[in-house]
Scaffold this motif. Structure first.
Motif, PDB file in Angstrom:
ATOM      1  N   TRP A 112       0.824  -1.215   0.000  1.00  0.00           N
ATOM      2  CA  TRP A 112       0.000   0.000   0.000  1.00  0.00           C
ATOM      3  C   TRP A 112       0.857   1.263   0.000  1.00  0.00           C
ATOM      4  O   TRP A 112       0.398   2.335   0.390  1.00  0.00           O
ATOM      5  N   GLY A 113       2.090   1.148  -0.443  1.00  0.00           N
ATOM      6  CA  GLY A 113       2.933   2.326  -0.581  1.00  0.00           C
ATOM      7  C   GLY A 113       3.850   2.537   0.608  1.00  0.00           C
ATOM      8  O   GLY A 113       3.976   1.684   1.493  1.00  0.00           O
ATOM      9  N   PRO A 114       4.540   3.692   0.656  1.00  0.00           N
ATOM     10  CA  PRO A 114       5.517   3.974   1.716  1.00  0.00           C
ATOM     11  C   PRO A 114       4.893   3.946   3.100  1.00  0.00           C
ATOM     12  O   PRO A 114       3.755   4.369   3.296  1.00  0.00           O
ATOM     13  N   LYS A 115       5.660   3.450   4.062  1.00  0.00           N
ATOM     14  CA  LYS A 115       5.196   3.399   5.444  1.00  0.00           C
ATOM     15  C   LYS A 115       5.533   4.717   6.136  1.00  0.00           C
ATOM     16  O   LYS A 115       6.500   5.386   5.791  1.00  0.00           O
ATOM     17  N   PRO A 116       4.738   5.140   7.124  1.00  0.00           N
ATOM     18  CA  PRO A 116       4.985   6.414   7.805  1.00  0.00           C
ATOM     19  C   PRO A 116       6.280   6.380   8.616  1.00  0.00           C
ATOM     20  O   PRO A 116       6.761   5.311   8.996  1.00  0.00           O
ATOM     21  N   PHE A 117       6.817   7.564   8.897  1.00  0.00           N
ATOM     22  CA  PHE A 117       8.032   7.685   9.702  1.00  0.00           C
ATOM     23  C   PHE A 117       7.705   7.309  11.148  1.00  0.00           C
ATOM     24  O   PHE A 117       6.737   7.789  11.722  1.00  0.00           O
ATOM     25  N   ARG A 118       8.537   6.451  11.724  1.00  0.00           N
ATOM     26  CA  ARG A 118       8.317   6.025  13.113  1.00  0.00           C
ATOM     27  C   ARG A 118       9.631   6.086  13.887  1.00  0.00           C
ATOM     28  O   ARG A 118      10.699   5.857  13.333  1.00  0.00           O
ATOM     29  N   SER A 119       9.509   6.378  15.172  1.00  0.00           N
ATOM     30  CA  SER A 119      10.661   6.394  16.063  1.00  0.00           C
ATOM     31  C   SER A 119      10.503   5.297  17.102  1.00  0.00           C
ATOM     32  O   SER A 119       9.387   5.011  17.557  1.00  0.00           O
ATOM     33  N   ILE A 120      11.601   4.671  17.475  1.00  0.00           N
ATOM     34  CA  ILE A 120      11.588   3.592  18.469  1.00  0.00           C
ATOM     35  C   ILE A 120      12.043   4.147  19.809  1.00  0.00           C
ATOM     36  O   ILE A 120      13.114   4.764  19.912  1.00  0.00           O
ATOM     37  N   ASP A 121      11.243   3.937  20.843  1.00  0.00           N
ATOM     38  CA  ASP A 121      11.548   4.480  22.169  1.00  0.00           C
ATOM     39  C   ASP A 121      12.903   4.005  22.683  1.00  0.00           C
ATOM     40  O   ASP A 121      13.621   4.761  23.353  1.00  0.00           O
ATOM     41  N   ALA A 122      13.249   2.754  22.388  1.00  0.00           N
ATOM     42  CA  ALA A 122      14.506   2.187  22.900  1.00  0.00           C
ATOM     43  C   ALA A 122      15.727   2.919  22.370  1.00  0.00           C
ATOM     44  O   ALA A 122      16.795   2.889  22.992  1.00  0.00           O
ATOM     45  N   TRP A 123      15.596   3.601  21.232  1.00  0.00           N
ATOM     46  CA  TRP A 123      16.723   4.355  20.689  1.00  0.00           C
ATOM     47  C   TRP A 123      17.180   5.435  21.662  1.00  0.00           C
ATOM     48  O   TRP A 123      18.369   5.743  21.758  1.00  0.00           O
ATOM     49  N   TYR A 124      16.232   6.034  22.389  1.00  0.00           N
ATOM     50  CA  TYR A 124      16.561   7.128  23.292  1.00  0.00           C
ATOM     51  C   TYR A 124      17.322   6.659  24.528  1.00  0.00           C
ATOM     52  O   TYR A 124      17.845   7.472  25.296  1.00  0.00           O
ATOM     53  N   LEU A 125      17.381   5.332  24.738  1.00  0.00           N
ATOM     54  CA  LEU A 125      18.172   4.776  25.836  1.00  0.00           C
ATOM     55  C   LEU A 125      19.625   4.598  25.436  1.00  0.00           C
ATOM     56  O   LEU A 125      20.460   4.264  26.271  1.00  0.00           O
ATOM     57  N   GLU A 126      19.922   4.809  24.167  1.00  0.00           N
ATOM     58  CA  GLU A 126      21.294   4.701  23.660  1.00  0.00           C
ATOM     59  C   GLU A 126      21.975   6.061  23.773  1.00  0.00           C
ATOM     60  O   GLU A 126      21.496   7.072  23.247  1.00  0.00           O
ATOM     61  N   SER A 127      23.102   6.100  24.477  1.00  0.00           N
ATOM     62  CA  SER A 127      23.817   7.368  24.644  1.00  0.00           C
ATOM     63  C   SER A 127      24.278   7.889  23.283  1.00  0.00           C
ATOM     64  O   SER A 127      24.759   7.139  22.442  1.00  0.00           O
ATOM     65  N   GLY A 128      24.113   9.160  23.071  1.00  0.00           N
ATOM     66  CA  GLY A 128      24.546   9.767  21.825  1.00  0.00           C
ATOM     67  C   GLY A 128      23.492   9.807  20.742  1.00  0.00           C
ATOM     68  O   GLY A 128      23.706  10.439  19.697  1.00  0.00           O
ATOM     69  N   PHE A 129      22.337   9.165  20.983  1.00  0.00           N
ATOM     70  CA  PHE A 129      21.309   9.135  19.936  1.00  0.00           C
ATOM     71  C   PHE A 129      20.719  10.521  19.645  1.00  0.00           C
ATOM     72  O   PHE A 129      20.672  10.938  18.485  1.00  0.00           O
ATOM     73  N   PRO A 130      20.278  11.277  20.675  1.00  0.00           N
ATOM     74  CA  PRO A 130      19.713  12.610  20.376  1.00  0.00           C
ATOM     75  C   PRO A 130      20.705  13.513  19.642  1.00  0.00           C
ATOM     76  O   PRO A 130      20.336  14.228  18.704  1.00  0.00           O
ATOM     77  N   GLY A 131      21.979  13.459  20.061  1.00  0.00           N
ATOM     78  CA  GLY A 131      22.984  14.281  19.407  1.00  0.00           C
ATOM     79  C   GLY A 131      23.202  13.893  17.962  1.00  0.00           C
ATOM     80  O   GLY A 131      23.391  14.764  17.090  1.00  0.00           O
TER      81      GLY A 131
END
Length: 381
Positions: A224-243
């Motif tokens: 059905w075409g491109p999937k929407p942009f999603r963020s995974i909560d667990a990424w924010y537990l990785e140091s350096g991810f926001p930066g």
């Protein structure tokens, strides 16, 4: 697998067909070949009581390789190999009596049969003569149905079965005058079935001479075409991810209006996150196994009394990393399953992967109404 479940008299194509209430004591090859329109057909018949409650299971030999079958009052269980996925499975054709006592006996017998079997992939389909909730029956005034609802739901839950999402009409049985209707026909599958055929749906067909609608279960994966942009909560537990995200976002350039630039930036960020997730964040389960193995090696050295101080600090660091990794795994599964983690107090991946798979199946776009016609082809939409 393409399965038809029907209550008497009408037959289309398919790979496996389950018929209920055939009103026939004897069945022959010639009759089955005529019904299907092909002679490369296998079949099993349960004559019921003088034709009442009779069942007929049929399959195309190129799609299903027969091994064995079992019959009892109200069912035919056929075991074989599903050719497309080369998987051993059991398809149970069910016809339950209206009497509550007989329905309970049937549920108990089917449960015992499944427990005693070594087969993992199951499909139960047919006329169960029972509903799962009050809104599945309309225009029928015969009590509150609470015993029937509880007994049927207990049968489904105790056997770890899932009710395949339905497409089309809400009800499968209609009284001749149209005043009463129920959903008493359905397809129930095991978790293992969905693992191998994750896009299964049951389609309610048109009702013709029968008072029941035929059900067709098929597995189609539509793009059905491109999937929407999603963020995974667990990424924010990785140091350096926001930066990292901020740095990447500032580096993107775009031309055109604001909306177009924003879209292009999200597209670029999605691609970079995909690489970051693979190369930096990594496979959490693999990381966990690697940490556990390192801890085990250090424990073996410690048991021999040859662990130095720097290695003890290394072990403490590994334990800290293990806790952090487990927190990421729990966060990931909690977000995907969207279920009450504390209620179940369980990090059992089977349960949460099952919840995730069922949620995806339930929320999948099955089709849309285009000008009053049901359409399942994305290109047409």
């Amino acid at each position: 697998m393409l399965i038809f479940n029907m209550n008497i008299r009408e037959l289309g194509g398919g790979e496996f067909v389950c018929l209920q209430e055939t009103k026939t004591v004897e069945v022959t090859d010639a009759r089955c070949f005529l019904l299907w329109g092909d002679n490369n057909i296998g079949w099993v018949h349960n004559e019921g009581v003088n034709g009442s409650g009779s069942l007929l299971s049929m399959w195309h030999k190129e799609a299903f390789i027969y091994e064995s079958h079992s019959t009892g009052k109200g069912y035919i269980a056929t075991v074989g190999i599903h050719v497309k996925i080369t998987q051993r499975c059991c398809v149970v054709n069910v016809y339950a009596a209206c009497n509550m006592r007989e329905k309970k006996l049937l549920w108990e017998e089917l449960s015992s049969f499944k427990v005693a079997s070594q087969i993992e992939v199951w499909c139960f389909c047919g006329d169960f003569n029972a509903i799962r909730s009050r809104n599945e029956r309309k225009g029928v005034d015969r009590g509150n149905f609470s015993s029937e609802i509880k007994g049927f739901n207990d049968f489904i839950e105790s056997n770890l079965l899932l009710d395949v999402p339905i497409v089309g009409k809400k009800y499968t049985w209609f009284k001749a005058n149209g005043m009463a209707k129920s959903r008493i026909d359905r397809v129930l599958v095991s978790e293992e079935w969905l693992q191998r055929s994750p896009m299964c749906k049951q389609y309610v067909q048109r009702r013709e001479v029968s008072d029941h609608c035929a059900l067709m279960i098929k597995c189609l994966d539509k793009d059905w075409g491109p999937k929407p942009f999603r963020s995974i909560d667990a990424w924010y537990l990785e140091s350096g991810f926001p930066g990292m995200v901020e740095e990447k976002w500032r580096s993107y350039e775009g031309q055109g209006n604001v909306i177009k630039v924003l879209k292009e930036k999200f597209k670029l960020l999605k691609a970079d996150l995909k690489f970051w997730n693979k190369d930096v964040f990594g496979n959490l389960n693999s990381t966990k196994q690697s940490i556990l193995q390192d801890i085990e090696n250090l424990d073996c050295q410690d048991s021999q009394g040859c662990l130095e101080e720097i290695q003890r600090k290394l072990r403490s660091d590994l334990v800290r990393r293990l806790w952090e990794n487990d927190a990421k795994i729990e966060s990931l599964l909690r977000q995907k399953a969207i279920t009450n983690w504390l209620r179940y107090d369980d990090s059992c991946t089977r349960f949460f992967h099952s919840s995730l798979r069922w949620r995806r199946l339930r929320n999948e776009v099955k089709g849309v109404d285009v000008g009053g016609l049901w359409c399942e082809e994305p290109c047409t939409v």
